[in-house]
Motif scaffolding. Sequence first.
Motif, PDB file in Angstrom:
ATOM      1  N   GLY A   3      -9.733   6.748 -15.485  1.00  0.00           N
ATOM      2  CA  GLY A   3     -10.429   6.768 -16.762  1.00  0.00           C
ATOM      3  C   GLY A   3     -11.907   6.804 -16.497  1.00  0.00           C
ATOM      4  O   GLY A   3     -12.354   7.304 -15.477  1.00  0.00           O
ATOM      5  N   SER A   4     -12.661   6.234 -17.410  1.00  0.00           N
ATOM      6  CA  SER A   4     -14.103   6.102 -17.245  1.00  0.00           C
ATOM      7  C   SER A   4     -14.489   4.685 -17.631  1.00  0.00           C
ATOM      8  O   SER A   4     -14.184   4.243 -18.740  1.00  0.00           O
ATOM      9  CB  SER A   4     -14.839   7.096 -18.140  1.00  0.00           C
ATOM     10  OG  SER A   4     -14.540   8.414 -17.762  1.00  0.00           O
ATOM     11  N   TYR A   5     -15.149   4.002 -16.705  1.00  0.00           N
ATOM     12  CA  TYR A   5     -15.502   2.604 -16.903  1.00  0.00           C
ATOM     13  C   TYR A   5     -16.985   2.419 -16.628  1.00  0.00           C
ATOM     14  O   TYR A   5     -17.484   2.844 -15.597  1.00  0.00           O
ATOM     15  CB  TYR A   5     -14.660   1.705 -15.986  1.00  0.00           C
ATOM     16  CG  TYR A   5     -13.185   1.912 -16.235  1.00  0.00           C
ATOM     17  CD1 TYR A   5     -12.537   1.193 -17.223  1.00  0.00           C
ATOM     18  CD2 TYR A   5     -12.470   2.862 -15.525  1.00  0.00           C
ATOM     19  CE1 TYR A   5     -11.195   1.410 -17.488  1.00  0.00           C
ATOM     20  CE2 TYR A   5     -11.133   3.086 -15.782  1.00  0.00           C
ATOM     21  CZ  TYR A   5     -10.491   2.353 -16.759  1.00  0.00           C
ATOM     22  OH  TYR A   5      -9.166   2.575 -17.025  1.00  0.00           O
ATOM     23  N   GLU A  19     -14.314   5.729 -12.081  1.00  0.00           N
ATOM     24  CA  GLU A  19     -13.094   6.355 -12.582  1.00  0.00           C
ATOM     25  C   GLU A  19     -11.884   5.430 -12.452  1.00  0.00           C
ATOM     26  O   GLU A  19     -10.859   5.684 -13.073  1.00  0.00           O
ATOM     27  CB  GLU A  19     -12.830   7.657 -11.835  1.00  0.00           C
ATOM     28  CG  GLU A  19     -13.866   8.715 -12.137  1.00  0.00           C
ATOM     29  CD  GLU A  19     -13.609  10.011 -11.403  1.00  0.00           C
ATOM     30  OE1 GLU A  19     -12.682  10.057 -10.556  1.00  0.00           O
ATOM     31  OE2 GLU A  19     -14.333  10.977 -11.664  1.00  0.00           O
ATOM     32  N   SER A  21     -10.351   1.526 -12.768  1.00  0.00           N
ATOM     33  CA  SER A  21     -10.634   0.221 -13.379  1.00  0.00           C
ATOM     34  C   SER A  21     -10.754  -0.893 -12.342  1.00  0.00           C
ATOM     35  O   SER A  21     -11.591  -1.780 -12.474  1.00  0.00           O
ATOM     36  CB  SER A  21      -9.578  -0.139 -14.424  1.00  0.00           C
ATOM     37  OG  SER A  21      -8.299  -0.270 -13.831  1.00  0.00           O
ATOM     38  N   ASP A  43     -14.392   0.113 -21.110  1.00  0.00           N
ATOM     39  CA  ASP A  43     -13.571   1.305 -20.918  1.00  0.00           C
ATOM     40  C   ASP A  43     -14.088   2.356 -21.897  1.00  0.00           C
ATOM     41  O   ASP A  43     -13.970   2.193 -23.113  1.00  0.00           O
ATOM     42  CB  ASP A  43     -12.107   0.973 -21.192  1.00  0.00           C
ATOM     43  CG  ASP A  43     -11.185   2.165 -21.014  1.00  0.00           C
ATOM     44  OD1 ASP A  43     -11.674   3.303 -20.850  1.00  0.00           O
ATOM     45  OD2 ASP A  43      -9.960   1.949 -21.040  1.00  0.00           O
ATOM     46  N   SER A  45     -13.170   5.627 -21.662  1.00  0.00           N
ATOM     47  CA  SER A  45     -12.281   6.774 -21.482  1.00  0.00           C
ATOM     48  C   SER A  45     -12.017   7.522 -22.779  1.00  0.00           C
ATOM     49  O   SER A  45     -11.950   8.745 -22.789  1.00  0.00           O
ATOM     50  CB  SER A  45     -10.938   6.332 -20.909  1.00  0.00           C
ATOM     51  OG  SER A  45     -11.119   5.670 -19.687  1.00  0.00           O
ATOM     52  N   SER A  46     -11.854   6.809 -23.858  1.00  0.00           N
ATOM     53  CA  SER A  46     -11.461   7.448 -25.109  1.00  0.00           C
ATOM     54  C   SER A  46     -12.641   7.836 -25.990  1.00  0.00           C
ATOM     55  O   SER A  46     -12.451   8.395 -27.060  1.00  0.00           O
ATOM     56  CB  SER A  46     -10.528   6.522 -25.894  1.00  0.00           C
ATOM     57  OG  SER A  46     -11.213   5.330 -26.218  1.00  0.00           O
TER      58      SER A  46
END
Length: 54
Positions: A3-5, A19, A21, A43, A45-46
Amino acid sequence: MAGSYHVVCHECAFEGLYEDSSVAEGQRDAHASSSGHRMSLRDISSQEAPGLSQ
C-alpha cells in the motif's frame, strides 16, 4: 501487505513514504524509541492522488 504509508515526526524533519506497513511501523517505532518524539503513521493507500485541472 502492500500500500502507501506516510510516517511523520511531529517534532523534527523525519518523514517517509513506504509501500509496506511493517516497514513503516518499524521506522516509526525506531525513530520514536531513539528520539522520544511523537510520531504518526497514516495509511494513504485509498486516497486519490491530486489530479491536474483541465
